[in-house]
Design a protein around this motif. Structure first.
Motif, PDB file in Angstrom:
ATOM      1  N   ASP A 232       0.810  -1.220   0.000  1.00 18.76           N
ATOM      2  CA  ASP A 232       0.000   0.000   0.000  1.00 18.76           C
ATOM      3  C   ASP A 232       0.840   1.264   0.000  1.00 18.76           C
ATOM      4  OD1 ASP A 232      -2.308  -1.461  -0.083  1.00 18.76           O
ATOM      5  OD2 ASP A 232      -2.733  -1.332   2.065  1.00 18.76           O
ATOM      6  N   TYR A 233       2.125   1.130   0.310  1.00 17.98           N
ATOM      7  CA  TYR A 233       3.020   2.291   0.308  1.00 17.98           C
ATOM      8  C   TYR A 233       3.409   2.679  -1.124  1.00 17.98           C
ATOM      9  CZ  TYR A 233       3.961   1.819   5.366  1.00 17.98           C
ATOM     10  OH  TYR A 233       3.852   1.763   6.731  1.00 17.98           O
ATOM     11  N   VAL A 234       3.216   1.775  -2.048  1.00 16.44           N
ATOM     12  CA  VAL A 234       3.725   1.972  -3.407  1.00 16.44           C
ATOM     13  C   VAL A 234       2.723   2.777  -4.235  1.00 16.44           C
ATOM     14  CG1 VAL A 234       4.582   0.832  -5.482  1.00 16.44           C
ATOM     15  CG2 VAL A 234       4.926  -0.246  -3.237  1.00 16.44           C
ATOM     16  N   ASP A 235       3.196   3.868  -4.816  1.00 15.34           N
ATOM     17  CA  ASP A 235       2.373   4.713  -5.676  1.00 15.34           C
ATOM     18  C   ASP A 235       2.186   4.025  -7.028  1.00 15.34           C
ATOM     19  OD1 ASP A 235       1.650   6.794  -7.618  1.00 15.34           O
ATOM     20  OD2 ASP A 235       2.041   8.205  -5.981  1.00 15.34           O
ATOM     21  N   ASP A 236       0.936   3.856  -7.444  1.00 13.16           N
ATOM     22  CA  ASP A 236       0.654   3.173  -8.714  1.00 13.16           C
ATOM     23  C   ASP A 236       1.375   3.816  -9.897  1.00 13.16           C
ATOM     24  OD1 ASP A 236      -0.980   1.312  -7.513  1.00 13.16           O
ATOM     25  OD2 ASP A 236      -2.834   2.399  -7.926  1.00 13.16           O
ATOM     26  N   ASP A 237       1.487   5.139  -9.860  1.00 15.37           N
ATOM     27  CA  ASP A 237       2.097   5.852 -10.982  1.00 15.37           C
ATOM     28  C   ASP A 237       3.592   5.572 -11.105  1.00 15.37           C
ATOM     29  OD1 ASP A 237       1.935   7.870 -13.144  1.00 15.37           O
ATOM     30  OD2 ASP A 237       3.231   9.043 -11.812  1.00 15.37           O
ATOM     31  N   CYS A 238       4.195   5.041 -10.039  1.00 16.34           N
ATOM     32  CA  CYS A 238       5.627   4.762 -10.067  1.00 16.34           C
ATOM     33  C   CYS A 238       5.950   3.359 -10.549  1.00 16.34           C
ATOM     34  CB  CYS A 238       6.218   4.969  -8.676  1.00 16.34           C
ATOM     35  SG  CYS A 238       6.211   6.698  -8.201  1.00 16.34           S
ATOM     36  N   LEU A 239       4.908   2.605 -10.902  1.00 14.91           N
ATOM     37  CA  LEU A 239       5.093   1.270 -11.460  1.00 14.91           C
ATOM     38  C   LEU A 239       4.941   1.326 -12.980  1.00 14.91           C
ATOM     39  CD1 LEU A 239       2.956  -0.687  -8.857  1.00 14.91           C
ATOM     40  CD2 LEU A 239       5.450  -0.867  -9.140  1.00 14.91           C
ATOM     41  N   PRO A 240       5.597   0.442 -13.689  1.00 20.85           N
ATOM     42  CA  PRO A 240       5.451   0.432 -15.157  1.00 20.85           C
ATOM     43  C   PRO A 240       4.077  -0.087 -15.568  1.00 20.85           C
ATOM     44  CG  PRO A 240       6.820  -1.404 -14.439  1.00 20.85           C
ATOM     45  CD  PRO A 240       6.565  -0.571 -13.226  1.00 20.85           C
ATOM     46  N   SER A 241       3.578   0.425 -16.681  1.00 24.88           N
ATOM     47  CA  SER A 241       2.342  -0.106 -17.258  1.00 24.88           C
ATOM     48  C   SER A 241       2.630  -1.481 -17.851  1.00 24.88           C
ATOM     49  CB  SER A 241       1.838   0.833 -18.352  1.00 24.88           C
ATOM     50  OG  SER A 241       2.769   0.853 -19.424  1.00 24.88           O
ATOM     51  N   LEU A 242       1.571  -2.191 -18.227  1.00 25.27           N
ATOM     52  CA  LEU A 242       1.757  -3.506 -18.845  1.00 25.27           C
ATOM     53  C   LEU A 242       2.546  -3.385 -20.148  1.00 25.27           C
ATOM     54  CD1 LEU A 242      -1.743  -5.146 -18.224  1.00 25.27           C
ATOM     55  CD2 LEU A 242       0.413  -5.602 -17.031  1.00 25.27           C
ATOM     56  N   ALA A 243       2.282  -2.321 -20.901  1.00 24.81           N
ATOM     57  CA  ALA A 243       3.017  -2.105 -22.154  1.00 24.81           C
ATOM     58  C   ALA A 243       4.501  -1.860 -21.879  1.00 24.81           C
ATOM     59  CB  ALA A 243       2.414  -0.924 -22.910  1.00 24.81           C
ATOM     60  N   MET A 244       4.795  -1.124 -20.809  1.00 26.18           N
ATOM     61  CA  MET A 244       6.192  -0.868 -20.455  1.00 26.18           C
ATOM     62  C   MET A 244       6.871  -2.137 -19.946  1.00 26.18           C
ATOM     63  SD  MET A 244       5.800   2.865 -18.626  1.00 26.18           S
ATOM     64  CE  MET A 244       7.532   3.250 -18.515  1.00 26.18           C
ATOM     65  N   LEU A 245       6.135  -2.945 -19.192  1.00 26.21           N
ATOM     66  CA  LEU A 245       6.707  -4.180 -18.658  1.00 26.21           C
ATOM     67  C   LEU A 245       7.266  -5.070 -19.766  1.00 26.21           C
ATOM     68  CD1 LEU A 245       4.382  -5.403 -15.754  1.00 26.21           C
ATOM     69  CD2 LEU A 245       6.868  -5.060 -15.645  1.00 26.21           C
ATOM     70  N   GLU A 246       6.620  -5.033 -20.910  1.00 21.48           N
ATOM     71  CA  GLU A 246       7.071  -5.849 -22.044  1.00 21.48           C
ATOM     72  C   GLU A 246       8.428  -5.393 -22.571  1.00 21.48           C
ATOM     73  OE1 GLU A 246       3.986  -5.778 -24.945  1.00 21.48           O
ATOM     74  OE2 GLU A 246       2.564  -6.926 -23.724  1.00 21.48           O
ATOM     75  N   LYS A 247       8.814  -4.148 -22.249  1.00 22.59           N
ATOM     76  CA  LYS A 247      10.081  -3.600 -22.733  1.00 22.59           C
ATOM     77  C   LYS A 247      11.157  -3.577 -21.641  1.00 22.59           C
ATOM     78  CE  LYS A 247       7.694  -0.687 -26.108  1.00 22.59           C
ATOM     79  NZ  LYS A 247       7.408   0.696 -26.553  1.00 22.59           N
ATOM     80  N   ILE A 248      10.816  -4.156 -20.488  1.00 19.25           N
ATOM     81  CA  ILE A 248      11.776  -4.226 -19.384  1.00 19.25           C
ATOM     82  C   ILE A 248      12.399  -5.618 -19.381  1.00 19.25           C
ATOM     83  CG2 ILE A 248      12.031  -4.169 -16.862  1.00 19.25           C
ATOM     84  CD1 ILE A 248       9.720  -2.101 -16.848  1.00 19.25           C
ATOM     85  N   HIS A 249      13.709  -5.669 -19.348  1.00 18.27           N
ATOM     86  CA  HIS A 249      14.422  -6.935 -19.528  1.00 18.27           C
ATOM     87  C   HIS A 249      14.095  -7.941 -18.419  1.00 18.27           C
ATOM     88  CE1 HIS A 249      16.344  -4.692 -22.616  1.00 18.27           C
ATOM     89  NE2 HIS A 249      17.100  -3.978 -21.808  1.00 18.27           N
ATOM     90  N   ASP A 250      14.019  -7.462 -17.187  1.00 19.11           N
ATOM     91  CA  ASP A 250      13.684  -8.333 -16.056  1.00 19.11           C
ATOM     92  C   ASP A 250      12.749  -7.542 -15.141  1.00 19.11           C
ATOM     93  OD1 ASP A 250      13.475  -9.951 -13.858  1.00 19.11           O
ATOM     94  OD2 ASP A 250      15.629 -10.169 -13.514  1.00 19.11           O
ATOM     95  N   GLY A 251      11.454  -7.738 -15.334  1.00 20.37           N
ATOM     96  CA  GLY A 251      10.466  -6.932 -14.614  1.00 20.37           C
ATOM     97  C   GLY A 251       9.927  -7.572 -13.349  1.00 20.37           C
ATOM     98  N   ARG A 252      10.643  -8.555 -12.797  1.00 23.08           N
ATOM     99  CA  ARG A 252      10.120  -9.312 -11.651  1.00 23.08           C
ATOM    100  C   ARG A 252       9.745  -8.448 -10.451  1.00 23.08           C
ATOM    101  NH1 ARG A 252      14.148 -12.582  -9.372  1.00 23.08           N
ATOM    102  NH2 ARG A 252      15.734 -11.555 -10.662  1.00 23.08           N
ATOM    103  N   ILE A 253      10.646  -7.519 -10.088  1.00 26.73           N
ATOM    104  CA  ILE A 253      10.359  -6.749  -8.864  1.00 26.73           C
ATOM    105  C   ILE A 253       9.118  -5.874  -9.025  1.00 26.73           C
ATOM    106  CG2 ILE A 253      12.686  -6.779  -7.882  1.00 26.73           C
ATOM    107  CD1 ILE A 253      13.113  -3.969  -9.009  1.00 26.73           C
ATOM    108  N   TYR A 254       8.839  -5.420 -10.242  1.00 29.12           N
ATOM    109  CA  TYR A 254       7.646  -4.604 -10.485  1.00 29.12           C
ATOM    110  C   TYR A 254       6.400  -5.500 -10.521  1.00 29.12           C
ATOM    111  CZ  TYR A 254      11.578  -1.873 -12.195  1.00 29.12           C
ATOM    112  OH  TYR A 254      12.797  -1.265 -12.303  1.00 29.12           O
TER     113      TYR A 254
END
Length: 264
Positions: A232-254
């Protein structure tokens, strides 16, 4: 450099478990730091303009660097890929082997106001009373990964306080009781000077403070153990969108954080 040597990995883990921190010198190349610095300075210049009064009167850090307010999608992707790069994930996986989760980013700089002093604290003191703080250091784990963008005076840390409570001196200084102030030196404090390219890893729960001076500009990446209730501490806007996740080499932590937020 953090190599594939099993003994070196074990040494880092043991040092973190005992002391609450470790440093890897020259972990990032000149080019890696230059590319990161360019993105961070874009954020920092825009943030300072937007928060001019706060910046000049009391600020010493900013947060939500990965958000969409000040960075383009292109720059955000660069930052997300740096945070979850192979070099950083090797370290994160050492300390939080089960589903490490992204919490936030912070940027630390020198305050403009000359009256501001660097001060001792535990991160958990801003969310909990004394009894809650005592529980937090035993039950939860939040890890700071600090990447200095320029050479700086670094941090001062009190080793082992990620697992033990304050002694009398530490309590009185940190809580500003019995006439003590939080900027006073502590007997057991250890200074860790940092250079651009170094990586400092430390527990958010240990007693620590930044040291102002030089060209201080340090990116802190915060990750947490999913056993702690921090989603709940994590701001939604600071996480990648699903489209961005596809361009992140290792998106596990997000992805781990997104999953936790959905459960909550």
């Amino acid at each position: 450099m953090l190599n594939e040597n099993h003994q070196f990995h074990e040494k880092l883990v043991k040092q973190y478990e005992k002391q609450g921190y470790f440093v890897i010198r020259d972990y990032f190349s000149v080019n890696e730091i230059a590319a990161l610095r360019k993105v961070i300075l874009t954020f920092h210049h825009a943030w300072k303009q937007d928060n001019a009064t706060f910046y000049h009167e009391e600020a010493f850090n900013s947060s939500l660097i990965t958000g969409s307010q000040y960075l383009t999608t292109h720059d955000r992707l660069k930052l997300f890929n740096f945070i979850s790069s192979e070099k950083l994930m090797k370290v994160i996986d050492l300390l939080i082997p089960e589903a490490p989760s992204f919490m936030n980013t912070q940027l630390f700089f020198n305050p403009v106001n000359p009256d501001q002093k660097d001060f001792w604290h535990r991160d958990c003191q801003y969310d909990h009373d004394i009894e809650g703080q005592k529980r937090a250091i035993q039950e939860t784990q939040v890890v700071h990964l600090r990447v200095p963008l320029f050479d700086e005076l670094g941090m001062e840390l009190v080793p082992e306080t990620h697992k033990r409570w304050d002694n009398e001196e530490e309590h009185n200084v940190r809580q500003e009781e019995h006439g003590r102030t939080s900027d006073e030196p502590l007997s057991l404090g250890q200074k860790v000077q940092l250079a651009a390219g170094d990586l400092l890893v430390f527990s958010a729960d240990m007693i620590h403070r930044g040291i102002y001076g030089l060209d201080r500009l340090a990116l802190d990446i915060l990750v947490f153990d999913p056993c702690g209730d921090f989603a709940d501490y994590v701001d939604d806007d600071c996480l990648p969108s699903l489209a961005m996740l596809e361009k992140i080499h290792d998106g596990r932590i997000y992805q781990n954080t997104i999953t936790l937020k959905k459960k909550n």
